[in-house]
Motif scaffolding. Structure first.
Motif, PDB file in Angstrom:
ATOM      1  N   VAL A  54       0.844  -1.204   0.000  1.00  0.00           N
ATOM      2  CA  VAL A  54       0.000   0.000   0.000  1.00  0.00           C
ATOM      3  C   VAL A  54       0.875   1.248   0.000  1.00  0.00           C
ATOM      4  N   ILE A  55       1.925   1.241   0.812  1.00  0.00           N
ATOM      5  CA  ILE A  55       2.828   2.398   0.837  1.00  0.00           C
ATOM      6  C   ILE A  55       3.451   2.607  -0.534  1.00  0.00           C
ATOM      7  N   LEU A  56       3.901   1.539  -1.181  1.00  0.00           N
ATOM      8  CA  LEU A  56       4.501   1.675  -2.512  1.00  0.00           C
ATOM      9  C   LEU A  56       3.501   2.222  -3.519  1.00  0.00           C
ATOM     10  N   HIS A  57       2.255   1.778  -3.447  1.00  0.00           N
ATOM     11  CA  HIS A  57       1.213   2.252  -4.363  1.00  0.00           C
ATOM     12  C   HIS A  57       0.939   3.742  -4.128  1.00  0.00           C
ATOM     13  N   GLU A  58       0.735   4.113  -2.867  1.00  0.00           N
ATOM     14  CA  GLU A  58       0.424   5.507  -2.556  1.00  0.00           C
ATOM     15  C   GLU A  58       1.632   6.416  -2.789  1.00  0.00           C
ATOM     16  N   LYS A  59       2.824   5.894  -2.569  1.00  0.00           N
ATOM     17  CA  LYS A  59       4.049   6.653  -2.842  1.00  0.00           C
ATOM     18  C   LYS A  59       4.148   6.970  -4.337  1.00  0.00           C
ATOM     19  N   ALA A  60       3.730   6.030  -5.177  1.00  0.00           N
ATOM     20  CA  ALA A  60       3.725   6.277  -6.628  1.00  0.00           C
ATOM     21  C   ALA A  60       2.787   7.431  -6.967  1.00  0.00           C
ATOM     22  N   HIS A  61       1.623   7.469  -6.322  1.00  0.00           N
ATOM     23  CA  HIS A  61       0.711   8.603  -6.528  1.00  0.00           C
ATOM     24  C   HIS A  61       1.395   9.911  -6.133  1.00  0.00           C
ATOM     25  N   TYR A  62       2.074   9.897  -4.997  1.00  0.00           N
ATOM     26  CA  TYR A  62       2.759  11.103  -4.527  1.00  0.00           C
ATOM     27  C   TYR A  62       3.835  11.544  -5.521  1.00  0.00           C
ATOM     28  N   LEU A  63       4.689  10.612  -5.944  1.00  0.00           N
ATOM     29  CA  LEU A  63       5.785  10.953  -6.855  1.00  0.00           C
ATOM     30  C   LEU A  63       5.280  11.438  -8.205  1.00  0.00           C
ATOM     31  N   ASN A  64       4.147  10.925  -8.629  1.00  0.00           N
ATOM     32  CA  ASN A  64       3.554  11.351  -9.905  1.00  0.00           C
ATOM     33  C   ASN A  64       2.706  12.615  -9.754  1.00  0.00           C
ATOM     34  N   GLN A  65       2.607  13.114  -8.531  1.00  0.00           N
ATOM     35  CA  GLN A  65       1.815  14.307  -8.210  1.00  0.00           C
ATOM     36  C   GLN A  65       0.365  14.171  -8.669  1.00  0.00           C
ATOM     37  N   ASP A  66      -0.176  12.989  -8.491  1.00  0.00           N
ATOM     38  CA  ASP A  66      -1.550  12.716  -8.924  1.00  0.00           C
ATOM     39  C   ASP A  66      -2.570  13.575  -8.185  1.00  0.00           C
ATOM     40  N   SER A  70      -5.837  17.748 -12.106  1.00  0.00           N
ATOM     41  CA  SER A  70      -7.289  17.954 -12.205  1.00  0.00           C
ATOM     42  C   SER A  70      -7.966  16.886 -13.065  1.00  0.00           C
ATOM     43  N   LEU A  71      -7.200  16.178 -13.874  1.00  0.00           N
ATOM     44  CA  LEU A  71      -7.778  15.129 -14.710  1.00  0.00           C
ATOM     45  C   LEU A  71      -8.235  13.917 -13.891  1.00  0.00           C
ATOM     46  N   THR A  72      -7.864  13.871 -12.614  1.00  0.00           N
ATOM     47  CA  THR A  72      -8.299  12.744 -11.780  1.00  0.00           C
ATOM     48  C   THR A  72      -9.807  12.720 -11.599  1.00  0.00           C
ATOM     49  N   LEU A  73     -10.464  13.816 -11.927  1.00  0.00           N
ATOM     50  CA  LEU A  73     -11.922  13.877 -11.816  1.00  0.00           C
ATOM     51  C   LEU A  73     -12.620  13.175 -12.981  1.00  0.00           C
ATOM     52  N   ILE A  74     -11.860  12.866 -14.015  1.00  0.00           N
ATOM     53  CA  ILE A  74     -12.420  12.176 -15.188  1.00  0.00           C
ATOM     54  C   ILE A  74     -12.213  10.670 -14.993  1.00  0.00           C
ATOM     55  N   PRO A  75     -13.290   9.900 -14.961  1.00  0.00           N
ATOM     56  CA  PRO A  75     -13.173   8.468 -14.634  1.00  0.00           C
ATOM     57  C   PRO A  75     -12.170   7.697 -15.496  1.00  0.00           C
ATOM     58  N   THR A  76     -12.131   7.929 -16.788  1.00  0.00           N
ATOM     59  CA  THR A  76     -11.200   7.164 -17.624  1.00  0.00           C
ATOM     60  C   THR A  76      -9.752   7.520 -17.303  1.00  0.00           C
ATOM     61  N   TYR A  77      -9.505   8.773 -17.016  1.00  0.00           N
ATOM     62  CA  TYR A  77      -8.144   9.174 -16.664  1.00  0.00           C
ATOM     63  C   TYR A  77      -7.795   8.682 -15.259  1.00  0.00           C
ATOM     64  N   GLN A  78      -8.770   8.653 -14.379  1.00  0.00           N
ATOM     65  CA  GLN A  78      -8.548   8.146 -13.033  1.00  0.00           C
ATOM     66  C   GLN A  78      -8.110   6.683 -13.100  1.00  0.00           C
ATOM     67  N   HIS A  79      -8.694   5.936 -14.020  1.00  0.00           N
ATOM     68  CA  HIS A  79      -8.302   4.536 -14.212  1.00  0.00           C
ATOM     69  C   HIS A  79      -6.836   4.459 -14.650  1.00  0.00           C
TER      70      HIS A  79
END
Length: 143
Positions: A54-66, A70-79
């Motif tokens: 879980v830490i590795l997964h969430e760390k990837a979000h952090y490093l990618n500045q997810d 703002s595109l995270t609000l679009i379901p296809t991009y969120q995927h």
């Protein structure tokens, strides 16, 4: 694998890791920011291996500045964002495993995927990563 090492490596990036009680928290983990500080929450009931993943997964979000995207609000991009974080988790987790148990040509990747809770859609990624780690291990005379 050492959970404490993964925590310290992540905290060196400026991320605060919080372990939360399951009564108040139903997810495995989540990353978020508050007052320009970044946090990862982890369900304390998970096994150490699950916490690492879980830490590795969430760390990837952090490093990618997810969180700033703002595109995270679009379901296809969120995927797509989740898929990228999952890809990075798999590669980083395999690298951690390889540090402790160098991957050789006998790796049963199907069994490994089941044990590491990796979805079958990532089979090619696991095979390619295992191959790369195996070749590196040969060059470094680890196997």
């Amino acid at each position: 694998m050492d959970l404490l090492k993964v925590i310290k490596d992540t905290e060196r990036l400026g991320v605060i890791i919080l372990f939360v009680c399951p009564e108040n928290y139903s997810e495995k983990g989540r990353h978020f920011s508050c007052n320009d500080k970044y946090f990862i929450t982890i369900n304390d009931r998970l096994t150490d291996t699950e916490k690492i993943q879980v830490i590795l997964h969430e760390k990837a979000h952090y490093l990618n500045q997810d969180i700033c995207n703002s595109l995270t609000l679009i379901p296809t991009y969120q995927h797509r964002i989740e898929n990228n974080a999952e890809t990075e988790r798999i590669i980083n987790f395999m690298s951690l495993v390889n540090e402790e148990y160098p991957i050789n040509d006998q790796l049963n990747y199907i069994h490994y995927m089941k044990q590491a809770h990796i979805h079958q859609k990532h089979e090619t990624l696991v095979k390619e990563t295992a191959k790369n780690l195996y070749q590196t291990n040969i060059k470094k005379n680890l196997i």
